[in-house]
Design a protein around this motif. Structure first.
Motif, PDB file in Angstrom:
ATOM      1  N   ASP A  18      37.126  49.593  49.978  1.00  0.00           N
ATOM      2  CA  ASP A  18      36.925  48.215  49.542  1.00  0.00           C
ATOM      3  C   ASP A  18      35.500  47.981  49.047  1.00  0.00           C
ATOM      4  O   ASP A  18      34.855  46.982  49.388  1.00  0.00           O
ATOM      5  CB  ASP A  18      37.285  47.225  50.661  1.00  0.00           C
ATOM      6  CG  ASP A  18      38.724  47.396  51.121  1.00  0.00           C
ATOM      7  OD1 ASP A  18      39.473  48.115  50.435  1.00  0.00           O
ATOM      8  OD2 ASP A  18      39.093  46.820  52.157  1.00  0.00           O
ATOM      9  N   THR A  19      34.987  48.941  48.286  1.00  0.00           N
ATOM     10  CA  THR A  19      33.640  48.817  47.742  1.00  0.00           C
ATOM     11  C   THR A  19      33.624  49.271  46.284  1.00  0.00           C
ATOM     12  O   THR A  19      34.571  49.879  45.794  1.00  0.00           O
ATOM     13  CB  THR A  19      32.634  49.711  48.502  1.00  0.00           C
ATOM     14  OG1 THR A  19      33.079  51.070  48.448  1.00  0.00           O
ATOM     15  CG2 THR A  19      32.468  49.280  49.948  1.00  0.00           C
ATOM     16  N   VAL A  20      32.510  48.935  45.622  1.00  0.00           N
ATOM     17  CA  VAL A  20      32.234  49.448  44.288  1.00  0.00           C
ATOM     18  C   VAL A  20      30.885  50.166  44.360  1.00  0.00           C
ATOM     19  O   VAL A  20      29.901  49.589  44.838  1.00  0.00           O
ATOM     20  CB  VAL A  20      32.188  48.292  43.255  1.00  0.00           C
ATOM     21  CG1 VAL A  20      31.586  48.766  41.943  1.00  0.00           C
ATOM     22  CG2 VAL A  20      33.594  47.738  43.018  1.00  0.00           C
ATOM     23  N   SER A  21      30.844  51.435  43.929  1.00  0.00           N
ATOM     24  CA  SER A  21      29.583  52.175  43.893  1.00  0.00           C
ATOM     25  C   SER A  21      28.995  52.047  42.497  1.00  0.00           C
ATOM     26  O   SER A  21      29.720  52.105  41.505  1.00  0.00           O
ATOM     27  CB  SER A  21      29.806  53.666  44.180  1.00  0.00           C
ATOM     28  OG  SER A  21      30.439  53.837  45.417  1.00  0.00           O
ATOM     29  N   GLU A  81      30.304  45.348  48.332  1.00  0.00           N
ATOM     30  CA  GLU A  81      31.568  45.084  49.024  1.00  0.00           C
ATOM     31  C   GLU A  81      32.434  44.163  48.179  1.00  0.00           C
ATOM     32  O   GLU A  81      31.969  43.142  47.687  1.00  0.00           O
ATOM     33  CB  GLU A  81      31.291  44.438  50.379  1.00  0.00           C
ATOM     34  CG  GLU A  81      30.462  45.342  51.245  1.00  0.00           C
ATOM     35  CD  GLU A  81      30.790  45.227  52.715  1.00  0.00           C
ATOM     36  OE1 GLU A  81      31.513  44.279  53.075  1.00  0.00           O
ATOM     37  OE2 GLU A  81      30.337  46.096  53.465  1.00  0.00           O
ATOM     38  N   VAL A  82      33.705  44.552  48.013  1.00  0.00           N
ATOM     39  CA  VAL A  82      34.619  43.727  47.208  1.00  0.00           C
ATOM     40  C   VAL A  82      35.913  43.530  47.979  1.00  0.00           C
ATOM     41  O   VAL A  82      35.983  43.837  49.171  1.00  0.00           O
ATOM     42  CB  VAL A  82      34.864  44.378  45.822  1.00  0.00           C
ATOM     43  CG1 VAL A  82      33.562  44.482  45.036  1.00  0.00           C
ATOM     44  CG2 VAL A  82      35.505  45.746  45.969  1.00  0.00           C
ATOM     45  N   GLY A  83      36.948  43.032  47.291  1.00  0.00           N
ATOM     46  CA  GLY A  83      38.225  42.757  47.962  1.00  0.00           C
ATOM     47  C   GLY A  83      38.957  44.012  48.363  1.00  0.00           C
ATOM     48  O   GLY A  83      38.467  45.133  48.175  1.00  0.00           O
ATOM     49  N   PHE A 126      35.244  42.646  36.263  1.00  0.00           N
ATOM     50  CA  PHE A 126      36.529  42.238  36.825  1.00  0.00           C
ATOM     51  C   PHE A 126      37.067  43.381  37.675  1.00  0.00           C
ATOM     52  O   PHE A 126      37.000  44.547  37.267  1.00  0.00           O
ATOM     53  CB  PHE A 126      37.523  41.907  35.712  1.00  0.00           C
ATOM     54  CG  PHE A 126      37.084  40.756  34.862  1.00  0.00           C
ATOM     55  CD1 PHE A 126      37.289  39.447  35.296  1.00  0.00           C
ATOM     56  CD2 PHE A 126      36.445  40.975  33.651  1.00  0.00           C
ATOM     57  CE1 PHE A 126      36.868  38.375  34.516  1.00  0.00           C
ATOM     58  CE2 PHE A 126      36.021  39.909  32.876  1.00  0.00           C
ATOM     59  CZ  PHE A 126      36.230  38.607  33.305  1.00  0.00           C
ATOM     60  N   ILE A 127      37.589  43.038  38.841  1.00  0.00           N
ATOM     61  CA  ILE A 127      38.062  44.051  39.787  1.00  0.00           C
ATOM     62  C   ILE A 127      39.472  43.689  40.238  1.00  0.00           C
ATOM     63  O   ILE A 127      39.704  42.593  40.743  1.00  0.00           O
ATOM     64  CB  ILE A 127      37.154  44.095  41.041  1.00  0.00           C
ATOM     65  CG1 ILE A 127      35.699  44.335  40.643  1.00  0.00           C
ATOM     66  CG2 ILE A 127      37.634  45.146  42.035  1.00  0.00           C
ATOM     67  CD1 ILE A 127      34.701  43.796  41.654  1.00  0.00           C
ATOM     68  N   CYS A 128      40.412  44.606  40.044  1.00  0.00           N
ATOM     69  CA  CYS A 128      41.747  44.405  40.603  1.00  0.00           C
ATOM     70  C   CYS A 128      41.679  44.715  42.091  1.00  0.00           C
ATOM     71  O   CYS A 128      41.574  45.878  42.494  1.00  0.00           O
ATOM     72  CB  CYS A 128      42.753  45.375  39.969  1.00  0.00           C
ATOM     73  SG  CYS A 128      43.381  44.837  38.401  1.00  0.00           S
ATOM     74  N   ALA A 129      41.709  43.678  42.920  1.00  0.00           N
ATOM     75  CA  ALA A 129      41.720  43.899  44.374  1.00  0.00           C
ATOM     76  C   ALA A 129      43.189  43.831  44.790  1.00  0.00           C
ATOM     77  O   ALA A 129      43.709  42.781  45.134  1.00  0.00           O
ATOM     78  CB  ALA A 129      40.891  42.843  45.083  1.00  0.00           C
ATOM     79  N   SER A 130      43.861  44.995  44.708  1.00  0.00           N
ATOM     80  CA  SER A 130      45.322  45.023  44.793  1.00  0.00           C
ATOM     81  C   SER A 130      45.863  44.382  46.062  1.00  0.00           C
ATOM     82  O   SER A 130      46.782  43.579  46.018  1.00  0.00           O
ATOM     83  CB  SER A 130      45.815  46.470  44.703  1.00  0.00           C
ATOM     84  OG  SER A 130      45.420  47.047  43.496  1.00  0.00           O
ATOM     85  N   ASP A 131      45.310  44.756  47.209  1.00  0.00           N
ATOM     86  CA  ASP A 131      45.858  44.238  48.463  1.00  0.00           C
ATOM     87  C   ASP A 131      45.415  42.815  48.777  1.00  0.00           C
ATOM     88  O   ASP A 131      45.965  42.166  49.660  1.00  0.00           O
ATOM     89  CB  ASP A 131      45.514  45.172  49.627  1.00  0.00           C
ATOM     90  CG  ASP A 131      46.397  46.422  49.600  1.00  0.00           C
ATOM     91  OD1 ASP A 131      47.248  46.506  48.695  1.00  0.00           O
ATOM     92  OD2 ASP A 131      46.221  47.285  50.473  1.00  0.00           O
ATOM     93  N   SER A 132      44.405  42.328  48.067  1.00  0.00           N
ATOM     94  CA  SER A 132      44.024  40.918  48.221  1.00  0.00           C
ATOM     95  C   SER A 132      44.810  40.052  47.235  1.00  0.00           C
ATOM     96  O   SER A 132      44.638  38.834  47.209  1.00  0.00           O
ATOM     97  CB  SER A 132      42.528  40.729  47.958  1.00  0.00           C
ATOM     98  OG  SER A 132      41.751  41.496  48.835  1.00  0.00           O
ATOM     99  N   MET A 137      35.981  38.369  40.114  1.00  0.00           N
ATOM    100  CA  MET A 137      35.009  38.317  39.033  1.00  0.00           C
ATOM    101  C   MET A 137      33.636  38.445  39.690  1.00  0.00           C
ATOM    102  O   MET A 137      33.215  37.558  40.435  1.00  0.00           O
ATOM    103  CB  MET A 137      35.183  36.968  38.327  1.00  0.00           C
ATOM    104  CG  MET A 137      34.733  36.943  36.914  1.00  0.00           C
ATOM    105  SD  MET A 137      35.343  35.409  36.172  1.00  0.00           S
ATOM    106  CE  MET A 137      34.114  35.236  34.896  1.00  0.00           C
ATOM    107  N   LEU A 138      32.977  39.569  39.422  1.00  0.00           N
ATOM    108  CA  LEU A 138      31.688  39.850  40.037  1.00  0.00           C
ATOM    109  C   LEU A 138      30.585  39.492  39.043  1.00  0.00           C
ATOM    110  O   LEU A 138      30.581  39.987  37.910  1.00  0.00           O
ATOM    111  CB  LEU A 138      31.610  41.335  40.411  1.00  0.00           C
ATOM    112  CG  LEU A 138      30.332  41.817  41.089  1.00  0.00           C
ATOM    113  CD1 LEU A 138      30.432  41.621  42.596  1.00  0.00           C
ATOM    114  CD2 LEU A 138      30.080  43.286  40.781  1.00  0.00           C
ATOM    115  N   ASP A 139      29.666  38.639  39.475  1.00  0.00           N
ATOM    116  CA  ASP A 139      28.529  38.278  38.632  1.00  0.00           C
ATOM    117  C   ASP A 139      27.495  39.404  38.749  1.00  0.00           C
ATOM    118  O   ASP A 139      26.962  39.657  39.828  1.00  0.00           O
ATOM    119  CB  ASP A 139      27.944  36.949  39.116  1.00  0.00           C
ATOM    120  CG  ASP A 139      26.772  36.506  38.250  1.00  0.00           C
ATOM    121  OD1 ASP A 139      26.319  37.317  37.403  1.00  0.00           O
ATOM    122  OD2 ASP A 139      26.315  35.363  38.417  1.00  0.00           O
ATOM    123  N   LEU A 140      27.213  40.095  37.654  1.00  0.00           N
ATOM    124  CA  LEU A 140      26.346  41.266  37.718  1.00  0.00           C
ATOM    125  C   LEU A 140      24.896  40.896  38.020  1.00  0.00           C
ATOM    126  O   LEU A 140      24.124  41.707  38.519  1.00  0.00           O
ATOM    127  CB  LEU A 140      26.421  42.061  36.414  1.00  0.00           C
ATOM    128  CG  LEU A 140      27.824  42.571  36.045  1.00  0.00           C
ATOM    129  CD1 LEU A 140      27.762  43.434  34.791  1.00  0.00           C
ATOM    130  CD2 LEU A 140      28.446  43.364  37.187  1.00  0.00           C
TER     131      LEU A 140
END
Lengths: 403, 328
Positions: free
Chosen positions: B33-36, B50-52, B68-74, B79-82
């Motif tokens: 549940d993270t983005v590196s 940390e994301v969904g 944009f992140i597909c948080a499948s189980d959420s 939408m992550l503000d960079l």
């Protein structure tokens, strides 16, 4: 009351289908462009006798197989609506006291695609009917190895793995883990003997030794006495694993943690080779599991999976060849164009020598998958999937040529 | 305290000035549940966000301000503000979003809802659902043509690529491809659509005008069983010369010559390679290796792997933020 209610409804439905089909044919020249291709699949089930078992907790789903076929139809229709194809399931389900052959005779007239969930002797009687000659059967209910051996027949394909495939998978796993010495514990029911004889064949094939062998004595209440009885029964100086042959799950669950030596348990209890289980989650399987759960309200079993795979194989063939006659479907399924994506990480195809659907076999316990056979390292000149079950030189089947 | 802070700031500035040309690669880690975030100059992870739950598909907005992140189980697209690394919106994506594609208008996001056999179109400005389209079983891959006219959904169990007219949001064509289509991508001038078939083991090149398959690419790697060759992610170079195809559990990326449609090389990467992404100059290719939990960096000119970078568990999607858009 011999026949459960559903067949009557199915019979009525089949009449409706006939009437509808005639209506469509009657007006065909007018609406050929928009015509929907109707594909009817017949599901035949003889419900099995489930003898009493020791545990009060075990419940077998009553709609096993039927729900798998129903999900296959739903999947086919989601695809079919883009191709103007509509799939329907006609069901004939009889209880253990009724003769499925008599009940199904009429429905087998004409060219039919049939998914069967019944014991091997019933399937053999069914396909011997003159009405069955131009039908194509998918066996989703019998694991009898003999049906893929000298008892094979040209119009019977098998989507359920044979016992030989299951026990080969298990012996590959035991070999890989170097659990080479087996204590075999066999139950008293007919399936148990067959399971045990397949285990012996597979042990020989994969160089695992069955060093001890005992028959289960069904005269104790294991819910109370397992801790006292099982250690005595499994007393021996050396073995690596206890393998249980108990297909009805009568006593197998009580063997775990009660063996004389502290050893793992495998076979029909402990680590079990299966076609499918609700714990399979890799290779996109989660999606199939959740679709099935939503439809049936329970977990998907091996027989459900086999029925689903049969209906999907038909769907795949009809989608590609646009022809639902059993001969066209059969020809496509045996061609090198056919493959089925079925959530086990490999494409599934039919063995031309005995009509068995090649497939990986998960080895599972109730919480997770332990391994997926074919186990890495067991090689084959064509496909590693053929290390499981009767390979072409091992099978005595000689009736697969179209008659 | 002040002194310490200024030292840190100085170090950051120094580091920043050295990396003027570096881009950032955002990698989603499905089981963490993270983005590196990887720096393309140092080839190291610079931060982990940390994301969904169960993040899979990732894509950047056309102005490079948001991820944009597909948080499948959420059951949401985040939408992550960079600029702030904060999730600022959760879009109404429909259930179990897996992959998506952003229309060139930078407004309409086409999302595949795997469990529901539908595709959802979301307006990211008003954050509302514009349309839901019935598609085949287990929609997965998503693509939008560069001219914005067509959106493509692949459905894994129906084995189809569905063509959606983005004006009417209706399906106009359904093209049967091999078993379990996963990824779809248009070439630069939209004349070709590439579709990978994971279980079929092939990639179909579809002619956009005739909507028919003009080439089927097969792969063969000596010593690797055909069953293990399972094409997923597709990347095309902008010079029209090469295609990179991630081959899943074959642990290789195939390089395809786009003139002959023949594989010319197989590059060894980490285990179960899902997707790939290139930097804007197309010098480096980054592959997400699900099982080994790392990213392989491939030198695009020499077609050789140069480094593995450890990321989170089960890296899945990848998107590259060009250097000039990296926030201060």
């Amino acid at each position: 009351m011999n026949v459960v209610n559903r067949p009557i409804a199915a019979f009525v439905r089949s009449l409706a289908v006939v009437v509808f089909a005639q209506a469509v044919i009657g007006s065909a020249p007018l609406q050929a462009a928009d015509e929907v291709q109707e594909i009817s699949i017949l599901y035949l089930e003889q419900q099995r006798v489930r003898p009493p078992v020791l545990s009060n907790l075990i419940e077998w789903p009553e709609d096993e197989g039927e729900q798998g076929a129903a999900l296959g139809i739903a999947d086919n229709n989601t695809t079919g609506k883009f191709l103007k194809q509509n799939y329907t399931l006609e069901k004939i389900i009889v209880n253990e006291d009724t003769d499925v052959v008599a009940a199904a005779k009429e429905a087998l007239q004409g060219q039919r695609l049939v998914v069967t969930n019944m014991p091997a002797e019933k399937l053999n009687a069914l396909r011997a009917l003159p009405e069955a000659d131009d039908d194509l059967f998918f066996n989703a209910g019998s694991a009898l190895t003999e049906l893929r051996d000298s008892g094979c027949y040209y119009n019977v394909l098998h989507t359920l793995p044979s016992r030989a495939m299951l026990t080969d998978a298990l012996m590959q796993f035991l070999n890989k883990r170097k659990w080479n010495s087996v204590f075999l514990l066999t139950g008293n029911r007919p399936g148990d003997e067959l399971y045990a004889s397949n285990l012996k064949r597979s042990a020989n094939k994969y160089r695992v030794d069955i060093d001890h062998e005992k028959q289960w004595l069904a005269d104790a209440d294991m819910r109370r006495n397992a801790a006292a009885e099982i250690p005595l029964l499994t007393q021996a100086r050396k073995y690596d694993v206890v393998v249980v042959a108990d297909e009805d799950d009568d006593f197998g669950a009580y063997v775990l943690y009660n063996t004389w030596l502290p050893r793992p348990v495998a076979g029909t209890a402990g680590v079990e080779p299966v076609a499918w289980s609700p714990v399979v989650e890799q290779w996109g399987a989660l999606q199939l599991q959740s679709r099935f759960n939503e439809l049936s309200g329970r977990g998907m079993t091996s027989i459900d999976y086999a029925a689903w795979a049969a209906v999907r194989a038909v769907g795949e063939a009809v989608t590609r060849v646009k022809d639902d006659s059993p001969s066209a479907v059969r020809e496509y399924l045996f061609s090198d164009k056919f493959s089925l994506a079925a959530f086990k990480g490999a494409k599934l195809t039919f063995r031309p020598w005995n009509g068995q659907l090649r497939q990986p076999v998960p080895l599972v316990h109730p919480q997770s998958v332990v391994a997926l056979a074919p186990i890495e390292g067991f090689l084959h000149q064509t496909t590693e999937l053929d290390t499981l079950g009767l390979d072409a030189p091992e099978s005595n089947c000689n009736k697969m040529e179209t008659q | 305290m002040n002194l310490k802070l200024s030292v840190v700031t100085a170090a950051l500035l120094a580091g920043g000035s050295q990396c003027v040309l570096a881009d950032w690669v955002y990698i989603s880690n499905e089981r963490d549940d993270t983005v590196s975030v990887i720096d393309t100059e140092t080839l190291e992870v610079v931060k982990t966000l940390e994301v969904g739950e169960r993040p899979r598909g990732v894509t950047l907005s056309r102005d490079f301000k948001y991820l944009f992140i597909c948080a499948s189980d959420s059951d949401t697209v985040q939408m992550l503000d960079l600029a702030t690394d904060k999730i600022i919106h959760e879009l109404p994506s429909g259930e179990d979003p897996e992959q998506f594609a952003l229309h060139p208008d930078n407004r309409h996001l086409y999302i595949a809802n795997e469990d529901d056999a539908i595709a959802t179109v979301v307006d990211i400005e008003t954050r509302t659902v514009v349309a839901q389209i019935d598609v085949g079983v287990e929609p997965e891959g998503m693509a939008v043509s560069n001219n914005g006219k067509w959106a493509i959904v692949t459905s894994e169990t129906s084995n189809m690529a569905h063509w959606i007219d983005t004006e009417t949001q209706q399906i106009t064509d359904n093209i049967l491809v091999d078993q379990r289509p996963r990824d779809a991508l248009f070439n630069a001038d939209d004349t070709e659509l590439w579709v990978s078939a994971e279980i079929g083991g092939t990639v179909a090149v579809i002619d956009s005008d005739s909507r028919s398959i003009k080439h089927t690419i097969n792969f063969e790697i000596p010593g690797i069983s055909a069953d293990r060759i399972q094409p997923v992610g597709i990347e095309l170079t902008s010079d029209g010369k090469h295609a990179f195809i991630a081959l899943g559990p074959a642990n290789h990326v195939a390089v395809v010559d786009r003139k002959t449609y023949e594989p010319i090389k197989y590059i060894l990467v980490g285990r179960r390679v899902w997707h790939t992404a290139m930097d804007p100059e197309e010098k480096l290719l980054f592959t997400t290796n699900g099982v080994s939990g790392d990213v392989t960096v491939v030198d695009v000119k020499n077609l050789k792997p140069i480094k593995s970078i450890k990321v989170g568990r089960f890296p899945w999607g990848a998107a590259v933020l060009p250097a000039e858009y990296i926030p201060d």
